[in-house]
Write an enzyme that holds these catalytic residues in place. Structure first.
Site, PDB file in Angstrom:
ATOM      1  N   HIS A  55      -1.357   4.758   8.924  1.00 29.87           N
ATOM      2  CA  HIS A  55       0.091   5.217  10.348  1.00 29.87           C
ATOM      3  C   HIS A  55       1.201   4.272  10.157  1.00 29.87           C
ATOM      4  O   HIS A  55       1.148   3.325   9.466  1.00 29.87           O
ATOM      5  CB  HIS A  55      -0.658   5.002  12.205  1.00 29.87           C
ATOM      6  CG  HIS A  55      -1.203   4.158  12.164  1.00 29.87           C
ATOM      7  ND1 HIS A  55      -2.226   3.361  11.612  1.00 29.87           N
ATOM      8  CD2 HIS A  55      -0.297   3.134  13.362  1.00 29.87           C
ATOM      9  CE1 HIS A  55      -2.035   1.687  12.547  1.00 29.87           C
ATOM     10  NE2 HIS A  55      -1.390   1.834  13.071  1.00 29.87           N
ATOM     11  N   ASP A  89       2.250  -3.316  11.392  1.00 30.83           N
ATOM     12  CA  ASP A  89       0.949  -3.878  10.284  1.00 30.83           C
ATOM     13  C   ASP A  89       0.024  -3.310   9.700  1.00 30.83           C
ATOM     14  O   ASP A  89      -0.815  -3.837   9.173  1.00 30.83           O
ATOM     15  CB  ASP A  89       0.240  -4.683  12.217  1.00 30.83           C
ATOM     16  CG  ASP A  89      -0.798  -4.010  12.759  1.00 30.83           C
ATOM     17  OD1 ASP A  89       0.396  -2.675  12.882  1.00 30.83           O
ATOM     18  OD2 ASP A  89      -1.349  -4.337  13.683  1.00 30.83           O
TER      19      ASP A  89
END
Length: 272
Positions: free
Chosen positions: A54, A58
């Protein structure tokens, strides 16, 4: 097929999926590109693909650096997810090939983000492995940022349909707190009791708590158990999966957890 677990940032996991025969690799969510490339070099493998679950930084924040370090790499993300540096967007059930032996199948797993995608890697004579990012954690799931409980119910149905022996490689080391919550939901769940003691011992030795398996998650992860009477009772006698999922996530979002070890027979101790 070989899977290498790599640490990134504070509590993220990155992974290398290696086709052993051809020494080609896919890097999953390589937020720290230099670490991922160095690990591949140690293994004698060449990274040909980046698999991005996604768009959050991070997980996708290292993609552009990966393209600099591995100029021919294909950066894969879910359709409509708009991940950093993507060169290919994949739809649900779309497949790609890694080396000669490894087939990777995209699984649309929304709720955390709208286009969140997990990746099922399969190869002959190897256990299949699913890389779930922030859709499914050991004992938990990700917050609903761009989707709702309906989406997470569908995500859990798709992941629950995978082979029970499939290994689960999640995006974060959240296992102990997740299992503390699982035991608040189902205090008598023996699988959760055994798993939290194992997880606490692993963390005490600075060892990761991945992988899990789909079968194990079905035994103790409350977000995969919204049809179970005990879980529905915890959620105020919710009479359908979506209502139970909504209430369960709301309760988890407000769950503090504990920094002290779980005590057998006593559930998680309160307070931080």
């Amino acid at each position: 097929m070989q899977v290498e677990i790599l640490d990134a940032l504070t509590d993220n996991f990155m992974y290398l999926i290696v086709d052993v025969a051809t020494n080609t690799a896919a890097a999953v969510d390589p937020a720290d590109a230099e670490v991922a490339v160095a690990a591949a070099a140690r293994l004698g493998a060449t990274i040909t693909h980046v698999l991005t679950t996604h768009h959050h930084y991070d997980h996708a924040g290292g993609n552009n650096q990966m393209k600099k370090l591995c100029p021919s790499v294909e950066v894969v993300g879910g359709r409509g997810e708009n991940v950093q540096g993507a060169t290919r967007e994949v739809a649900d059930k779309e497949c790609l090939q890694l080396g000669d032996a490894v087939t990777i199948t995209a699984i649309h797993t929304p709720a955390h983000t709208a286009g969140h995608t997990s990746y099922l890697a399969s190869a002959p004579s190897s256990s299949s492995a699913v890389f779930t990012g922030d859709a499914l954690f050991v004992g938990g799931c990700g917050r609903f940022f761009e989707g709702g409980p309906e989406d997470m119910c569908e995500t859990m149905r798709r992941l629950s349909a995978l082979p029970r022996e499939a290994l689960v490689y999640a995006g974060h080391e959240y296992t102990v707190k997740n299992l503390q919550f699982a035991l608040e939901v189902e205090p008598g769940n023996s699988a959760a009791q055994q798993k939290i003691q194992w997880a606490e011992a692993r963390r005490a030795s600075s060892e990761p708590t991945v992988p899990s398996t789909v079968g194990d998650e079905l035994r103790f992860n409350p977000f995969m158990r919204v049809a179970v009477p005990e879980v529905r009772a915890y959620c105020g006698a919710a009479d359908d999966d979506v209502t139970c999922m909504r209430r369960l996530r709301n309760k988890k979002d407000n769950f503090a957890g504990s920094s002290r070890p779980w005590v057998p027979g006593g559930g998680p101790l309160p307070g931080l």
